[in-house]
Design an enzyme around this catalytic site. Structure first.
Site, PDB file in Angstrom:
ATOM      1  N   ASP A  95       0.758  -1.350   0.001  1.00  0.00           N
ATOM      2  CA  ASP A  95       0.211  -0.043  -0.038  1.00  0.00           C
ATOM      3  C   ASP A  95       0.934   1.343  -0.060  1.00  0.00           C
ATOM      4  O   ASP A  95       0.411   2.219  -0.369  1.00  0.00           O
ATOM      5  CB  ASP A  95      -0.877  -0.168   1.049  1.00  0.00           C
ATOM      6  CG  ASP A  95      -2.071  -1.166   0.997  1.00  0.00           C
ATOM      7  OD1 ASP A  95      -1.829  -2.356   1.321  1.00  0.00           O
ATOM      8  OD2 ASP A  95      -3.098  -0.767   0.529  1.00  0.00           O
TER       9      ASP A  95
ATOM     10  N   LYS B  18      -1.223  -5.090   4.099  1.00  0.00           N
ATOM     11  CA  LYS B  18      -2.082  -5.718   5.138  1.00  0.00           C
ATOM     12  C   LYS B  18      -1.672  -6.216   6.325  1.00  0.00           C
ATOM     13  O   LYS B  18      -0.353  -7.117   6.280  1.00  0.00           O
ATOM     14  CB  LYS B  18      -2.937  -6.666   4.263  1.00  0.00           C
ATOM     15  CG  LYS B  18      -3.971  -7.349   5.181  1.00  0.00           C
ATOM     16  CD  LYS B  18      -5.292  -6.321   5.413  1.00  0.00           C
ATOM     17  CE  LYS B  18      -5.792  -5.163   4.428  1.00  0.00           C
ATOM     18  NZ  LYS B  18      -6.044  -3.939   4.954  1.00  0.00           N
TER      19      LYS B  18
HETATM   20  C1  LIG Z   1      -2.515  -4.949  -4.872  1.00  0.00           C
HETATM   21  S1  LIG Z   1      -2.164  -4.143  -3.449  1.00  0.00           S
HETATM   22  C2  LIG Z   1      -3.565  -4.553  -2.668  1.00  0.00           C
HETATM   23  C3  LIG Z   1      -3.308  -4.382  -0.838  1.00  0.00           C
HETATM   24  O1  LIG Z   1      -4.477  -3.515  -0.497  1.00  0.00           O
HETATM   25  C4  LIG Z   1      -5.010  -4.274   0.333  1.00  0.00           C
HETATM   26  O2  LIG Z   1      -5.717  -3.518   1.309  1.00  0.00           O
HETATM   27  P1  LIG Z   1      -7.226  -3.346   1.554  1.00  0.00           P
HETATM   28  O3  LIG Z   1      -7.792  -4.656   1.051  1.00  0.00           O
HETATM   29  O4  LIG Z   1      -7.579  -2.756   2.858  1.00  0.00           O
HETATM   30  O5  LIG Z   1      -7.297  -2.241   0.593  1.00  0.00           O
HETATM   31  C5  LIG Z   1      -3.849  -5.270   1.134  1.00  0.00           C
HETATM   32  O6  LIG Z   1      -2.975  -4.341   1.711  1.00  0.00           O
HETATM   33  C6  LIG Z   1      -3.340  -5.579  -0.415  1.00  0.00           C
HETATM   34  O7  LIG Z   1      -1.908  -6.007  -0.377  1.00  0.00           O
END
Ligand SMILES: CSC[C@H]1O[C@H](OP(=O)(O)O)[C@H](O)[C@@H]1O
Length: 326
Positions: A223, A234
């Site tokens: 992220d 995450k």
């Molecule tokens: C392809 S990067 C996606 C990244 O975003 C996710 O977080 P969220 O589901 O809270 O938007 C997670 O960190 C993933 O690695």
């Protein structure tokens, strides 16, 4: 299928809160509607948030009396993924040129994501086979980093998809990813759709299964990648990195260049989103914890660069384990 796109005069996106039970596309015609979709994770994942941010500025240009103020609200919808702010900022550069110019930049960002994910898939699949010395590696991953986190193909799960398409995937192990279950709901759904062999595990089993030799590499998304290579991702990623290091297993981050944030020197300076305690206290409206239970619910953690074997982008491979930085 595209996770997010522009259609006529609105943003169209797959409402991921309904998956895996229902694959529904919703139309969002206002900035506040898009902010709501981002905050409830109807649209999520760093690359998809970058596209959402840029398309949201097009919505602002077309519908808002004060587009810049609306864009500022959009930019703040989720703080950790730098892509959201980046997408908003990129589109805002064209606001004075009018709606068509803003939309044009947003569609460029959309198309660049599609190309970037294909490039990361190829580069990442080559690297994983090289690092593991295996023709058909077994991959562990957390959260969801497939096409649902981008536009068409994903980042880390895009590498898994490329390995599978090449006939070079022995299997995937997906962490369920509490509390919102992106792994159990989204990654399992995507792996099933591609016909890839996989098993789903509870998050806390990840490090132990690495110690038991059940995976040859760990692949995660990102992220925000700080200037020194520390990576926010995450919650649960850091535990996997510790387990991977102990087990002698490569730990690889797969993310587009737009996730690299050279303005943030190190991971300790990344703002970590703390989300609603209700996400931990129960599941889909069924209360699990006793009344009065207090909660900590960080949505992300930070993996220090010294635990990262490689960072794969659409342009390059960065090796923090060799002292390289973005
Ligand atoms: C392809 S990067 C996606 C990244 O975003 C996710 O977080 P969220 O589901 O809270 O938007 C997670 O960190 C993933 O690695």
């Amino acid at each position: 299928m595209r996770t997010i796109d522009w259609a006529g005069d609105a943003v169209e996106l797959v409402d991921q809160t309904l998956l895996p039970g229902e694959c529904a596309v919703i139309r969002v015609g206002t900035v506040d509607g898009l902010i709501d979709a981002i905050r409830r994770l109807a649209v999520r994942g760093a690359p998809a948030l970058g596209v959402a941010g840029a398309l949201g500025v097009a919505l602002a240009a077309a519908t808002e009396p004060d587009p810049a103020a609306a864009a500022a609200r959009l930019r703040a919808a989720r703080p950790t993924a730098v892509n959201l702010a980046w997408g908003v900022d990129e589109a805002l550069k064209h606001l004075d040129e009018g709606f068509e110019a803003v939309l044009g930049r947003a569609l460029e960002i959309r198309d660049a994501d599609i190309a970037a994910c294909h490039a990361m898939g190829e580069r990442g699949a080559d690297l994983v086979c090289e690092l593991t010395g295996r023709d058909r590696p077994r991959i562990m991953t957390v959260c969801n980093t497939g096409g649902l986190a981008a536009v068409e193909r994903g980042t880390a799960l895009g590498v898994v998809q490329t390995l599978h398409e090449r006939g070079r995937l022995a299997g995937a192990i997906a962490l369920e990813t509490r509390p919102l279950l992106q792994g159990a709901r989204l990654t399992a759904w995507e792996l099933g759709r591609m016909g890839a062999p996989y098993r789903l595990i509870v998050d806390s089993a990840g490090p132990f299964l690495l110690a038991r030799g059940e995976a040859d590499a760990v692949l995660i998304g990102a992220d925000r990648i700080a200037a020194n290579g520390d990576t926010a991702n995450k919650i649960g990623s850091y535990a996997l990195a510790l387990g991977a290091r102990r087990a002698g297993v490569p730990f690889v981050v797969v993310a587009p260049e737009s996730t690299v944030d050279l303005a943030t020197p190190s991971g300790d300076l990344v703002e970590i989103e703390d989300r609603d305690p209700e996400e931990v206290l129960g599941v889909r409206g069924v209360r699990l914890a006793p009344e009065g239970a207090a909660v900590l619910n960080p949505a992300f953690d930070v993996t220090p660069r010294d635990l990262i074997t490689a960072i794969v982008t659409e342009r390059r491979v960065i090796r923090p384990d060799r002292g390289e930085t973005p």
